[in-house]
Design an enzyme around this catalytic site. Structure first.
Site, PDB file in Angstrom:
ATOM      1  N   ASP A 188       0.837  -1.191   0.000  1.00 42.33           N
ATOM      2  CA  ASP A 188       0.000   0.000   0.000  1.00 42.33           C
ATOM      3  C   ASP A 188       0.880   1.252   0.000  1.00 42.33           C
ATOM      4  O   ASP A 188       1.875   1.330   0.724  1.00 42.33           O
ATOM      5  CB  ASP A 188      -0.893  -0.024   1.246  1.00 42.33           C
ATOM      6  CG  ASP A 188      -1.840   1.146   1.313  1.00 42.33           C
ATOM      7  OD1 ASP A 188      -2.669   1.290   0.401  1.00 42.33           O
ATOM      8  OD2 ASP A 188      -1.756   1.921   2.289  1.00 42.33           O
TER       9      ASP A 188
ATOM     10  N   GLU B 147       1.630  -0.393  -5.059  1.00 34.60           N
ATOM     11  CA  GLU B 147       0.717   0.707  -5.361  1.00 34.60           C
ATOM     12  C   GLU B 147       1.629   1.927  -5.500  1.00 34.60           C
ATOM     13  O   GLU B 147       2.067   2.494  -4.498  1.00 34.60           O
ATOM     14  CB  GLU B 147      -0.294   0.914  -4.242  1.00 34.60           C
ATOM     15  CG  GLU B 147      -1.291   2.024  -4.556  1.00 34.60           C
ATOM     16  CD  GLU B 147      -2.222   2.347  -3.393  1.00 34.60           C
ATOM     17  OE1 GLU B 147      -3.385   2.697  -3.665  1.00 34.60           O
ATOM     18  OE2 GLU B 147      -1.787   2.268  -2.228  1.00 34.60           O
TER      19      GLU B 147
END
EC number: 3.2.1.-
Length: 659
Positions: free
Chosen positions: A333, A369
């Site tokens: 993330d 990401e």
């Protein structure tokens, strides 16, 4: 009774156990350069606390003790200029945690402030010593090649919570997720890997607790080594999680974890302290020149992963999940934070090298990401070659092409062919673009074709949260069509289905690695909420009762055909040898065709035998086909084939092959 055995060792971090002279010894080790003293706090079965002073070797505090057993709870008390020994501090290497803090009011939060001098041992989360024993039998990873990988993003609870085919007591749990009914469904669908939203121990933010909401997604981590217990149907979450992974592997499906190393649940500097802030704030968090936290995550803080201790913590954690839980991959993330070493982004950052060189991670899938909200935070295409990356340009360009009049056909083709403009460098291969239309963050596919605006009112932020630009189109009515009469209702529903089909087929037949959001294959909705991070309810749980069989069959068939197309499973960039781009009259696309803003239809020939007819216009389109004998395969609900012509009666995507 807990007793000091000896000074112990500064490695490994956290706790470790061994038998010496027929005595069970537990070694504890904690990094803190800032501390002038550290006490190990052990709690017995009567909740009585024993405090033992730890020994310092350089910047690691350590101690070996006897009397510790499975179920023993422990924490630390830190002494120092910026510490408060009245507060229990959680081990960053905690493998299990007992208790989640009440942060719902100013009073409850104050117990966790370093400025507060009350002892909070009765309220603070504590680490738990656990058994890691487990019979893996002959478990092995499916080790699916990247070129054959199809990722399926899901939430452990939301996937099965409303599935009546799963026993009620197991719904929403690790056991429920790995139930034979679910495994059979995923096998039939054809996906090769599940990507689980965070399953590390996490807590709910104060503002959510005050509203009676929860952090459903789980992107607020407190203990990265610990399995989240609320998804367990048993009192042994780690063993249950391992059993789930073993079941997925037996079904030939890989398990990828979404991990959050960019920030911690401690949020801003004035917020409650639980772990790293109380241990060594200066080492663990990035600060600006004024001494304030740098908040390039939007979550109150940003972890400093350029330090030796920060890098070691990440690599140790990844190794633990691979070795203990047989995890097959990780999705990072806000992964730009991993490469911030000045704190600007550096694609050659030491943490990337450490991950690459870690033996246990050699065959592990790594997905980034590739952005955060900070300085030069958008880094799509700039990660090391051994990372795949979420490609939001794929999402946006395909949505504009299919749903907006202004979508450019050239941009569609660039993304469909693998985004070589972004990823064809540094010896990278097409699998490194992880293509997606939707993800947990944003509209579902059904909502993408049903809403022009986000509808996040239930989040309690007056609809201010969530992306404003979704490139969506409601096809004439916002949300539900129940208020419409026939034939308008059917017309809107059909157009929405055509749009979903076109987007799904574009995703699954594009060069690169496709990622499908759970539920998109059968038309799941979140009622227009595009930021449902705090909705642990029917908004986010998959609505199996509203299963769209036609859409599911299309998705399943498209995945099956993808596996037959060489250009899509050989991990190679497309060239004139294996792809032809044709206009609607069957001639090679010209510069004028590519630049024509009104062009919304084309033909693509793959491997000289597969013909894709693509029409993103609302009205029908006639195609003059290459001079072969073509046979329809999928997406044929609105196609008429005659001689060397094919007509799509509406928006759609049709695949044919050369007989």
């Amino acid at each position: 009774m807990f007793k000091i055995y000896n000074n112990g060792n500064p490695i490994p971090m956290g706790y470790s156990q061994a038998v010496e002279n027929n005595v069970q010894i537990t070694n504890f080790a904690l990094f803190s350069a800032a501390a002038i003293g550290v006490e190990l706090c052990l709690f017995d079965e009567q909740n009585q606390e024993t405090r033992l002073p730890m020994v310092r070797t350089e910047n690691v505090w350590h101690l070996a003790v006897t009397g510790v057993k499975t179920g023993t709870e422990y924490a630390f008390r830190i002494h120092g200029e910026f510490a408060n020994p009245q507060k229990l501090i959680l081990d960053p290497y905690a493998k299990a945690v007992n208790g989640k803090p009440d942060l719902s009011s100013e009073e409850s939060r104050s117990w966790f402030l370093l400025s507060d001098n009350r002892d909070n041992a009765h309220l603070a989360p504590r680490a738990v010593v656990i058994s890691e024993e487990f019979d893996w039998e002959n478990d092995t990873s499916p080790n699916t090649p990247w070129a054959e990988t199809i990722v399926y993003e899901l939430h452990v609870k939301g996937f099965s919570q409303l599935n009546e085919k799963i026993p009620a007591a197991l719904r929403g749990t690790y056991t429920g997720l790995a139930h034979p009914v679910n495994l059979a469904y995923l096998k039939e669908l054809g996906v090769t890997a599940v990507e689980l939203l965070p399953v590390n121990f996490h807590i709910n933010e104060p503002h959510l607790q005050a509203r009676g909401l929860q952090n459903y997604w789980g992107y607020n981590p407190l203990a990265m080594f610990a399995v989240e217990p609320k998804y367990a149907a048993t009192n042994n979450p780690l063993a249950e999680f391992k059993t789930m992974v073993k079941a997925f592997h037996k079904a030939g499906i890989e398990v990828i974890l979404d991990v959050v190393f960019n920030h911690s649940a401690e949020s801003e500097q004035t917020y409650p302290t639980f772990s790293q802030r109380g241990i060594d704030d200066q080492t663990y968090y990035w600060r600006n020149d004024q001494g304030r936290y740098i908040n390039w995550t939007g979550c109150g803080n940003m972890l400093n992963l350029s330090s030796d201790v920060g890098r070691k913590w990440v690599v140790d954690c990844l190794r633990y999940w691979v070795e203990q839980c047989h995890i097959d991959g990780f999705r990072f993330d806000l992964a730009t934070v991993l490469g911030r070493d000045t704190p600007d982004f550096n694609s050659s950052a030491q943490l990337f090298t450490d991950i690459k060189n870690e033996p246990s991670l050699q065959n592990i899938k790594l997905i980034a990401e590739p952005w955060d909200i900070g300085h030069y935070g958008y880094q799509v295409g700039n990660f090391p070659s051994y990372f795949a990356e979420w490609n939001d340009r794929f999402r946006d360009d395909l949505c504009r092409f299919w749903l907006w009049k202004s979508g450019e056909i050239g941009a569609f083709a660039e993304r469909f062919a693998g985004s070589s403009d972004l990823f064809k460098k540094n010896d990278r291969l097409p699998h490194t673009t992880l293509n997606f239309i939707t993800a947990h963050d944003g509209f579902t596919l059904k909502d993408l074709v049903s809403y022009n605006q986000k509808h996040n009112e239930t989040n309690g932020e007056e609809n201010r949260d969530g992306r404003n630009e979704n490139y969506s189109y409601n096809h004439g009515v916002e949300g539900s069509t129940e208020s419409l009469s026939e034939p308008q209702k059917s017309a809107v529903e059909n157009n929405r289905t055509f749009a979903q089909s076109g987007l799904l087929m574009s995703l699954l037949l594009a060069n690169g690695t496709p990622m499908l959001l759970a539920g998109d294959e059968f038309g799941n909705t979140q009622y227009g909420n595009n930021n449902a991070y705090c909705q642990d309810n029917e908004i986010t749980w998959l609505k199996w009762a509203n299963f769209n069989e036609e859409l599911f069959e299309l998705t399943k068939q498209t995945i099956a055909l993808r596996k037959q197309i060489g250009s899509l499973n050989k991990d190679q960039w497309w060239s004139d040898e294996n792809v032809q781009w044709l206009n609607i009259v069957g001639e090679p696309m010209t510069v004028e065709d590519w630049q024509n803003q009104q062009t919304k239809a084309l033909q693509v020939v793959l491997d000289n035998r597969w013909l894709l007819l693509i029409n993103a216009k609302a009205e029908g389109q006639m195609f003059h086909l290459p001079n072969r004998k073509w046979k329809p395969q999928i997406g044929t609900h609105n196609v008429t084939l005659e001689a060397q012509q094919a007509e799509l009666s509406s928006m759609g995507f049709c695949m044919l092959n050369d007989e």
